[in-house]
Design a protein around this motif. Structure first.
Motif, mmCIF file in Angstrom:
data_model
loop_
_atom_site.group_PDB
_atom_site.id
_atom_site.type_symbol
_atom_site.label_atom_id
_atom_site.label_comp_id
_atom_site.label_asym_id
_atom_site.label_seq_id
_atom_site.Cartn_x
_atom_site.Cartn_y
_atom_site.Cartn_z
ATOM 1 N N VAL A 65 53.366 14.135 51.716
ATOM 2 C CA VAL A 65 53.264 14.070 50.293
ATOM 3 C C VAL A 65 53.164 15.585 49.801
ATOM 4 O O VAL A 65 53.816 15.844 48.751
ATOM 5 C CB VAL A 65 51.927 13.314 49.867
ATOM 6 C CG1 VAL A 65 50.744 14.453 49.714
ATOM 7 C CG2 VAL A 65 52.060 12.619 48.682
ATOM 8 N N LEU A 110 56.681 16.550 49.972
ATOM 9 C CA LEU A 110 57.718 15.988 48.911
ATOM 10 C C LEU A 110 57.382 16.808 47.430
ATOM 11 O O LEU A 110 58.073 16.564 46.522
ATOM 12 C CB LEU A 110 57.168 14.490 48.521
ATOM 13 C CG LEU A 110 57.872 13.343 49.748
ATOM 14 C CD1 LEU A 110 57.334 12.236 49.705
ATOM 15 C CD2 LEU A 110 59.373 13.410 49.606
ATOM 16 N N PHE A 160 62.709 14.475 44.952
ATOM 17 C CA PHE A 160 63.030 13.239 45.335
ATOM 18 C C PHE A 160 62.726 12.320 44.325
ATOM 19 O O PHE A 160 61.503 12.116 43.763
ATOM 20 C CB PHE A 160 62.201 13.074 46.774
ATOM 21 C CG PHE A 160 62.539 11.821 47.440
ATOM 22 C CD1 PHE A 160 63.549 11.434 47.954
ATOM 23 C CD2 PHE A 160 61.340 11.005 47.322
ATOM 24 C CE1 PHE A 160 63.796 10.431 48.428
ATOM 25 C CE2 PHE A 160 61.852 9.479 48.021
ATOM 26 C CZ PHE A 160 63.007 9.452 48.529
ATOM 27 N N LEU A 178 44.861 9.036 38.184
ATOM 28 C CA LEU A 178 45.507 7.841 39.232
ATOM 29 C C LEU A 178 46.566 7.158 38.434
ATOM 30 O O LEU A 178 47.576 6.680 38.801
ATOM 31 C CB LEU A 178 44.408 7.158 39.959
ATOM 32 C CG LEU A 178 43.681 7.620 40.984
ATOM 33 C CD1 LEU A 178 43.014 6.439 41.680
ATOM 34 C CD2 LEU A 178 44.799 8.092 42.038
ATOM 35 N N ILE A 219 49.654 9.150 38.209
ATOM 36 C CA ILE A 219 50.275 9.356 39.469
ATOM 37 C C ILE A 219 51.088 8.064 39.550
ATOM 38 O O ILE A 219 52.191 7.976 40.086
ATOM 39 C CB ILE A 219 49.266 9.673 40.347
ATOM 40 C CG1 ILE A 219 48.917 10.913 40.373
ATOM 41 C CG2 ILE A 219 49.956 9.348 41.856
ATOM 42 C CD1 ILE A 219 47.666 11.342 41.311
ATOM 43 N N TYR A 220 50.226 6.961 39.342
ATOM 44 C CA TYR A 220 50.995 5.474 39.451
ATOM 45 C C TYR A 220 52.414 5.570 38.661
ATOM 46 O O TYR A 220 53.358 5.124 39.023
ATOM 47 C CB TYR A 220 49.985 4.501 39.095
ATOM 48 C CG TYR A 220 50.597 3.240 39.050
ATOM 49 C CD1 TYR A 220 50.809 2.366 40.278
ATOM 50 C CD2 TYR A 220 50.798 2.626 37.923
ATOM 51 C CE1 TYR A 220 51.386 1.064 39.957
ATOM 52 C CE2 TYR A 220 51.366 1.374 37.831
ATOM 53 C CZ TYR A 220 51.521 0.604 38.662
ATOM 54 O OH TYR A 220 52.395 -0.738 38.707
ATOM 55 N N GLY A 251 54.963 7.887 40.132
ATOM 56 C CA GLY A 251 55.520 7.691 41.168
ATOM 57 C C GLY A 251 56.254 6.232 41.286
ATOM 58 O O GLY A 251 57.372 6.112 41.858
ATOM 59 N N PHE A 252 55.459 5.246 40.731
ATOM 60 C CA PHE A 252 55.734 3.963 41.109
ATOM 61 C C PHE A 252 56.588 3.136 40.031
ATOM 62 O O PHE A 252 57.051 2.212 40.130
ATOM 63 C CB PHE A 252 54.569 3.036 41.625
ATOM 64 C CG PHE A 252 53.958 3.733 42.871
ATOM 65 C CD1 PHE A 252 54.842 3.613 44.170
ATOM 66 C CD2 PHE A 252 52.731 4.483 42.596
ATOM 67 C CE1 PHE A 252 53.991 4.211 45.100
ATOM 68 C CE2 PHE A 252 52.360 5.101 43.829
ATOM 69 C CZ PHE A 252 53.111 4.928 44.839
ATOM 70 N N LEU A 287 59.296 6.177 39.354
ATOM 71 C CA LEU A 287 59.950 6.414 40.694
ATOM 72 C C LEU A 287 60.393 8.110 40.993
ATOM 73 O O LEU A 287 61.058 8.305 41.841
ATOM 74 C CB LEU A 287 61.162 5.596 40.987
ATOM 75 C CG LEU A 287 60.759 4.054 41.018
ATOM 76 C CD1 LEU A 287 62.368 3.313 40.971
ATOM 77 C CD2 LEU A 287 59.797 3.734 41.867
ATOM 78 N N VAL A 322 59.315 10.414 42.677
ATOM 79 C CA VAL A 322 58.471 10.564 43.756
ATOM 80 C C VAL A 322 58.053 12.156 43.821
ATOM 81 O O VAL A 322 56.693 12.409 44.355
ATOM 82 C CB VAL A 322 58.896 9.979 45.024
ATOM 83 C CG1 VAL A 322 57.911 10.352 46.273
ATOM 84 C CG2 VAL A 322 59.192 8.613 45.035
ATOM 85 N N ALA A 345 55.342 13.196 41.199
ATOM 86 C CA ALA A 345 54.078 12.499 41.451
ATOM 87 C C ALA A 345 53.423 12.891 42.781
ATOM 88 O O ALA A 345 52.284 13.021 42.760
ATOM 89 C CB ALA A 345 54.329 11.060 41.574
ATOM 90 N N THR A 348 49.589 14.269 43.206
ATOM 91 C CA THR A 348 48.513 13.796 44.152
ATOM 92 C C THR A 348 48.114 14.835 44.973
ATOM 93 O O THR A 348 46.688 14.774 45.215
ATOM 94 C CB THR A 348 49.582 12.746 45.138
ATOM 95 O OG1 THR A 348 50.078 11.805 44.572
ATOM 96 C CG2 THR A 348 48.619 12.428 46.270
#
Lengths: 313, 278, 388
Positions: A53, A56, A61, A268, A271-272, A275-276, A279, A281, A284, A288
């Protein structure tokens, strides 16, 4: 937690040096075998991902694209200028600054009342602790109904005394406070149980001594005995409460999705999203790392204070 | 400090405690009440707790038909159970080795454990998600369980507990001819039940309630855990059908709350133990 | 007027009578040891005195002040606890200062940040510091003042606890087994110190202990409490030599007093072999059960000749003395005898011996435990006189 040195057990003492060292080798080998699964899993699921992490965080990415490039501190620079992220940090701070102190002092007060009260002890403990054992996502749904601006019982009750209730979760001015109320409701029981344990552990003789020494009022006895003796418990409860408040996610995801107008955007959740959902990454991951840094700072503060406290015997 | 008579101070104390308890229990009261109300009932009289029409059956039936509650509950139980078993089986031997055996890595591992305590799933989720995605393991029990098979907190808790066990107990077992595995199985574990129970409660509560990780790795309803399932149900229901929503909430909240009410003492002991040791 | 006076103190917990009307008076500067087996109510009595519990009935006065209804904090009574109850987060100096701070400073002066702004606070604090130091010097703990209880040995903690109790010059001193957490050597040494300290303070002291040696060696008077009643309050020598109740005789003395049940003979006497005691007919009827008591050091042993035949069961060698346990052949009672090494030389398990006792050393107790007046008789001398 201060003592982090493993206490090695005394191996059997044999007369001969060679016999002893072979026994020691055998013991070490057994120990390695027993610890191996834990070591491997820790490596794959904690150490490696943490390094990943961090790495990254320096890349661009994105999931779905094949390659990626190192971009240096670009993500972090972007973070500084990112209004959503700054808003999210601030909201998280406000949320924690409300939930942690209120839930700590409310729990301490209730714990002392319960401790002083003879009857109903276990009933009250159960009542306040129930939210801890309840599925938060589910109870958040119930709170959504309670907070509902038109059909919710809270506003209905306010209307009875002639107050026009706010649009709790729906207005950007109140949403964070509404979430904080849920957060407090959920945390108090946990803190309360810890405080109750701390209170029970205070020797009765100390209160007797305080009375004989002239501590007339309950406040004097609290200052002289209760508060200092609860020191370690309070420190622990504070750390846990702050960390849990910083980790707020379930209620936001379930009830507000960060809205309205990013007024409930918390760390959070951001970040969610990045990242998710989007995407991104790499970006995010940088967030993190900031999140992890906050946790580390909190931990260091806790250790510092703990070291200053005496270890009572 | 228990007084026998009802002094004014005591009445005030009881009043404060009772009012607080009522506030804390209010969400449950309204949850149960609303789960039994018809839509029209909810919209007209939100403050009356007794439903005008008895609508429990309809709401529960609706909740049960929209999302497969059985699957949700089954997934929840299975995932929590698998996680717990792995955590205990992995953590206990490791903690035993660190507490009672001499080997060089023990100190380094202790540092690792203390650092590991700091790292929540939220911090490792991104790379883990990427990895699970690459190996095509998303939407599986493996993805739900694997990252939690290691619990540094478990290691820490058991370590503290084992250290307080007398060395002589282990020496005696060795003299009796037991292997180290034998010692763990027949001496350590039977004496560690308080710690194991406490940890089990901590672990089950944490993972039964966890939304973050399931939300990330599961998009297929077949693998949804209770919190995730409830999220789907809310999405599917969209509108303000609070009756059905409360019924679903009731079903999903019930197992853990029931477990808590049945084993209250253990819960509180467990929280106290895991809490204060940390 | 006595310095401290308890009148008819009664207390029960949930229908269980713990104290059954206890009365006790102490002279100014008197050291009273309250002794009894655990659960006899002595600690409860002490806590009632301190104001930590309230009595169901009865009164407590110190000097001419009635304390019965006062809160603990309002009584000028100091107490040393068995666990010492030192505040673990405060240094020795701060611990000793607590009673002074609580009494001499007003509530406003004690406030954390505002306190120093209040008039007179600075001077009062300086006085307290001086008094604490003086107290520490007199207890020889001035080098410990900056330490916290966790960094002190048991003996040091005990002295700090004493300092905290003494520093405010209380009207009454209470001690609840203050030596029971010390090891044996230190305990004997500390006894002397406490007595010395008590003499200097000159304040009536009530000292609770279950250790009879402590009670007998330290106190001016010993109060023996058993089952919630005060059975005897007297000087140590009187308690030992002239017990007024069988329980007192049983509780005090090491090894334990020999007790033998007997019926009063037709001539109105009871006795051990040839040592007989005459009893007054007013006290007890012929044929009724009484208990004879004789302390082990007054039992004499001879190899042959007169006395009650007995078999030696066990011999304990204690250096300066020898304890012989034997069983009387006639009645089967076990008798303990305390002998000098010379007297006990050559005794071993299984030997046949003869026991005798001086009649003036016999105590006679009635069935309810009361001591009976008795006259000592030598064998067949003047038997009629006794029952006259």
């Amino acid at each position: 937690m201060a003592e982090i040195v493993a206490t090695p057990s005394q191996g059997q003492t044999f007369g001969k040096v060679s016999a002893r060292s072979s026994a020691a080798r055998h013991e070490a080998r057994t120990a390695w075998l027993l610890a191996a699964p834990a070591i491997l899993l820790t490596f794959f699921f904690i150490v490696l991902p943490v390094f990943a992490v961090i790495t990254l965080g320096f890349t661009d990415f994105e999931l779905g694209y094949s390659g990626f490039q190192f971009v240096g501190a670009e993500n972090y620079l972007e973070l500084f200028g990112d209004r959503t992220f700054r808003q999210s940090l601030w909201n998280t701070f406000v949320y924690a600054a409300i939930v942690a102190p209120v839930s700590i002092f409310l729990a301490l007060g209730l714990a002392m009342l319960i401790e002083a009260e003879g009857i109903g002890r276990s009933f009250f403990r159960t009542a306040y602790f129930l939210p801890v054992a309840s599925l938060l996502v589910a109870m958040a749904t119930v709170w959504q109904y309670l907070f509902h601006p038109s059909i919710g019982p809270i506003n209905a009750m306010l209307a009875l005394v002639g107050i026009q209730g706010p649009n709790w979760l729906g207005a950007s001015s109140t949403v964070l406070y509404s979430l904080a109320i849920i957060g407090i409701w959920q945390t108090v029981g946990f803190n309360l149980v810890l405080f109750l344990a701390g209170l029970t552990a205070i020797p009765r003789d100390l209160y007797a001594a305080a009375e004989v020494d002239g501590a007339r009022s309950a406040w004097d006895r609290f200052r002289l005995v209760t508060w200092p003796m609860l020191g370690p418990t309070t420190l622990f409860v504070t750390t846990i409460s702050v960390i849990n408040a910083v980790k707020v996610f379930e209620t936001v995801k379930t009830l507000t999705e960060g809205g309205p107008n990013k007024a409930s955007e918390v760390l959070l959740f951001t970040i969610y999203q990045e990242g998710f959902v989007y995407l991104r990454v790499g970006y995010a991951s940088a967030m993190t790392v900031v999140f992890l840094a906050i946790l580390i700072v909190l931990m260091i503060v806790q250790y510092r204070i703990q070291d200053q406290q005496v270890h009572y015997t | 400090m228990t007084s026998n008579g009802f002094t004014p101070a005591r009445v005030a104390r009881l009043a404060v405690l009772s009012f607080g308890a009522l506030v804390f229990l209010a969400p449950y009261i309204f949850m149960i009440s609303t789960a039994g109300k018809a839509q029209s009932d909810i919209f007209t009289s939100s403050l009356s707790l007794i439903p005008q029409q008895w609508f429990f059956f309809e709401n529960f039936a609706k909740a049960w038909s929209r999302v497969s509650m059985t699957t949700l509950l089954f997934n929840g139980v299975l995932v929590c159970l698998l996680i717990l078993v792995f955590q205990v089986v992995v953590a206990i031997p490791c903690a035993y080795a660190m507490a009672k055996l001499k080997f060089r890595a023990a100190r380094a591992m202790m540092v690792l454990v203390m650092l590991g305590l700091l790292v929540p799933i939220h911090a490792t989720a991104l790379p883990l998600y990427v990895a699970f995605d690459r190996v095509g393991a998303l939407n599986s029990y493996v993805a739900l369980v694997a990252p939690f098979t290691i619990s540094v907190f478990g290691i820490f808790l058991f370590l503290q507990f084992f250290r307080s066990m007398p060395d002589d107990l282990i020496h005696a077992a060795r003299l009796d001819g037991m292997s180290e595995i034998g010692i763990i199985a027949r001496v350590i574990v039977p004496n560690a039940w308080p710690a194991i129970t406490a940890f089990a409660i901590f672990s089950v509560v944490a993972h039964w309630n966890d939304l973050y990780w399931p939300l990330i790795v599961v998009s297929n309803q077949a693998y949804a855990t209770p919190p995730l399932g409830l999220l789907y149900f809310r999405a599917a229901e969209a509108g303000d059908d609070y009756g059905a929503l409360m019924a679903a909430t009731l079903i999903i909240t019930f197992p853990l709350v029931a477990a808590f009410l049945l084993a209250q003492k253990r819960f509180v002991e467990g929280i106290t133990m895991t809490g204060l040791k940390g | 007027m006595s310095a401290l006076s308890l009148r008819n103190i009664e207390k029960s917990f949930g229908g269980n009578a713990i104290l059954k009307g206890v009365s006790l008076d102490a002279e100014p500067g008197e050291f009273i040891a309250l002794v009894g087996p655990s659960g006899c109510g002595k600690s409860t009595l002490l806590r009632i005195l301190a104001g930590l519990e309230t009595a169901d009935s009865g009164t407590i006065t110190v000097g001419d002040q009635d304390l019965t209804k006062l809160q603990a904090a309002a009584r000028n009574v100091a107490m040393v606890f068995q666990s010492y109850a030192l505040y673990p987060h405060l240094t020795a100096a701060q611990n000793i200062a607590v009673p002074l701070v609580m009494r001499r400073l007003t509530r406003a002066q004690r406030l954390p940040l505002l306190g120093p702004l209040m008039p007179g606070q600075r001077q009062a604090i300086a006085d307290i510091k001086r008094d604490v130091r003086d107290m520490a010097v007199s207890l020889k703990i001035d080098h410990l003042l900056d330490r916290k209880p966790g960094q002190m040995s048991g003996g040091q903690r005990q002295r700090v606890a004493l300092g905290r109790a003494m520093v405010r010059r209380p009207a009454v001193f209470l001690m609840d087994e203050p030596l029971s957490n010390l090891d044996a050597n230190l305990r004997v040494h500390a006894r002397g110190e406490i007595v010395e300290m008590h003499r200097r303070a000159g304040v009536p002291t009530v000292y609770v202990t279950h250790d009879q040696a402590e009670a007998l060696s330290m106190a001016d008077r010993v109060a023996v409490m058993i089952g919630g009643s005060l059975l005897q309050l007297a000087a140590p020598a009187v308690i030992y030599d002239d017990p007024q109740h069988v329980e007192v005789a049983k509780f005090v003395g090491q090894p334990r007093i020999n007790l033998i049940s007997q019926q009063v003979a037709a001539d109105g006497t009871v006795g051990l072999g040839e040592a007989r005691c005459g009893l007054s007919r007013i006290d007890v009827a012929v044929g009724s059960e009484v208990t004879l008591g004789i302390r082990p050091e007054f039992v004499s042993v001879s190899r042959e000749g007169r006395g009650l035949p007995a078999l030696v069961e066990r011999v304990e060698f204690l250096g300066s003395e020898i304890i012989v346990y034997s069983r009387l052949e006639q009645s089967g009672d076990t008798m303990i005898a305390k002998l000098t090494p010379a007297e006990g030389a050559g005794l071993s398990t299984g030997k046949r011996i003869h026991l005798a006792a001086a009649p003036e050393r016999l105590f006679v107790f009635a069935e309810d435990g009361r001591r009976l007046r008795s006259t000592s008789l030598i064998d067949s001398d003047v038997r009629e006189l006794a029952y006259g």
